[in-house]
Scaffold this motif. Sequence first.
Motif, PDB file in Angstrom:
ATOM      1  N   HIS A   1       0.860  -1.188   0.000  1.00 40.78           N
ATOM      2  CA  HIS A   1       0.000   0.000   0.000  1.00 40.78           C
ATOM      3  C   HIS A   1       0.895   1.237   0.000  1.00 40.78           C
ATOM      4  O   HIS A   1       1.395   1.654   1.039  1.00 40.78           O
TER       5      HIS A   1
ATOM      6  N   ASP B   1     -13.809  -1.222   7.273  1.00 42.70           N
ATOM      7  CA  ASP B   1     -13.904  -0.336   6.108  1.00 42.70           C
ATOM      8  C   ASP B   1     -13.117  -0.882   4.919  1.00 42.70           C
ATOM      9  O   ASP B   1     -13.552  -0.759   3.770  1.00 42.70           O
ATOM     10  N   LEU B   2     -11.955  -1.497   5.176  1.00 45.77           N
ATOM     11  CA  LEU B   2     -11.163  -2.080   4.093  1.00 45.77           C
ATOM     12  C   LEU B   2     -11.880  -3.293   3.509  1.00 45.77           C
ATOM     13  O   LEU B   2     -11.945  -3.454   2.280  1.00 45.77           O
ATOM     14  N   THR B   3     -12.432  -4.134   4.351  1.00 50.72           N
ATOM     15  CA  THR B   3     -13.188  -5.292   3.854  1.00 50.72           C
ATOM     16  C   THR B   3     -14.325  -4.823   2.954  1.00 50.72           C
ATOM     17  O   THR B   3     -14.511  -5.344   1.847  1.00 50.72           O
ATOM     18  N   LYS B   4     -15.069  -3.831   3.402  1.00 50.15           N
ATOM     19  CA  LYS B   4     -16.187  -3.290   2.620  1.00 50.15           C
ATOM     20  C   LYS B   4     -15.701  -2.729   1.286  1.00 50.15           C
ATOM     21  O   LYS B   4     -16.315  -2.974   0.245  1.00 50.15           O
ATOM     22  N   HIS B   5     -14.566  -2.009   1.297  1.00 54.31           N
ATOM     23  CA  HIS B   5     -14.026  -1.442   0.060  1.00 54.31           C
ATOM     24  C   HIS B   5     -13.563  -2.537  -0.897  1.00 54.31           C
ATOM     25  O   HIS B   5     -13.785  -2.458  -2.109  1.00 54.31           O
ATOM     26  N   LEU B   6     -12.921  -3.578  -0.381  1.00 53.36           N
ATOM     27  CA  LEU B   6     -12.470  -4.670  -1.248  1.00 53.36           C
ATOM     28  C   LEU B   6     -13.642  -5.382  -1.928  1.00 53.36           C
ATOM     29  O   LEU B   6     -13.516  -5.862  -3.057  1.00 53.36           O
TER      30      LEU B   6
ATOM     31  N   ALA C   1     -16.402  -3.917  -2.812  1.00 54.12           N
ATOM     32  CA  ALA C   1     -17.100  -2.951  -3.661  1.00 54.12           C
ATOM     33  C   ALA C   1     -16.625  -3.042  -5.113  1.00 54.12           C
ATOM     34  O   ALA C   1     -15.679  -3.757  -5.447  1.00 54.12           O
TER      35      ALA C   1
ATOM     36  N   ASP D   1     -14.895  -1.083  -6.929  1.00 54.34           N
ATOM     37  CA  ASP D   1     -13.488  -0.717  -7.172  1.00 54.34           C
ATOM     38  C   ASP D   1     -12.592  -1.944  -7.269  1.00 54.34           C
ATOM     39  O   ASP D   1     -11.600  -1.928  -7.993  1.00 54.34           O
ATOM     40  N   PHE D   2     -12.929  -2.951  -6.497  1.00 47.28           N
ATOM     41  CA  PHE D   2     -12.083  -4.126  -6.448  1.00 47.28           C
ATOM     42  C   PHE D   2     -12.841  -5.358  -6.930  1.00 47.28           C
ATOM     43  O   PHE D   2     -12.941  -5.605  -8.116  1.00 47.28           O
TER      44      PHE D   2
ATOM     45  N   ASP E   1     -16.113  -6.301  -6.715  1.00 54.55           N
ATOM     46  CA  ASP E   1     -17.495  -6.177  -7.169  1.00 54.55           C
ATOM     47  C   ASP E   1     -18.278  -7.452  -6.819  1.00 54.55           C
ATOM     48  O   ASP E   1     -18.864  -8.114  -7.665  1.00 54.55           O
TER      49      ASP E   1
ATOM     50  N   TYR F   1      -6.207   1.893  -8.259  1.00 55.24           N
ATOM     51  CA  TYR F   1      -5.059   2.539  -7.613  1.00 55.24           C
ATOM     52  C   TYR F   1      -3.698   1.970  -7.993  1.00 55.24           C
ATOM     53  O   TYR F   1      -2.707   2.264  -7.332  1.00 55.24           O
TER      54      TYR F   1
END
Length: 190
Positions: free
Chosen positions: A39, A83-88, A90, A92-93, A95, A170
């Motif tokens: 990261h 929050d990272l789990t949720k973003h992964l 989503a 962006d990653f 889906d 990213y």
Amino acid sequence: MKRIALAAALSLFAASALAAPVTYKLDPTHTDVIAQWSHFGFSNPSAHFGQADGTLVYDADDVAASSVEVTLPLSGLNAFVPDLTKHLLAADFFDADQFPTATFKSTGVEPAGEGKLKVSGDLTIKGVTKPVVLDVTLNKAGVHPMAKHEAIGFDATTTIKRSDFGVDAYVPNVSDEVKLRITTEAAAAE
């Protein structure tokens, strides 16, 4: 003479039974797929993919006759930071709403030294299938001391490019290369 012939026949039968390929069912409570990436060069976070479902066939005498097929429900993904789990999960990653699973199906297995294998296969993430090669170590095969059934365990590693699978948010700040480490235990199918 009859006893000797009978003993010889039984030992041949036992040897052929041991040489036969064995089908195992993955134990999701003892299977983990861990992804790790850079990261921005500051840290190396990881995410775990649990709840694996699959089978493997292992032939100790002819490893080329072995195979593995695994499904990873993305509902089992956990980065241990909500929050990272949720973003992964989503768009962006992974889906995960549109692509709820990742899969691996072997296309070939070959010996790579004592207790080592190279497992080639097709990895599907986000609807995209690409070939990968796993470096595999046989941890142990035998009767599980608690469950009293035949069991087998493996560890495996590989590195993939997430951009190959459309999971490229990213890049390059968040590394394109992702290291995968897998540990699994499986029980002989009944």
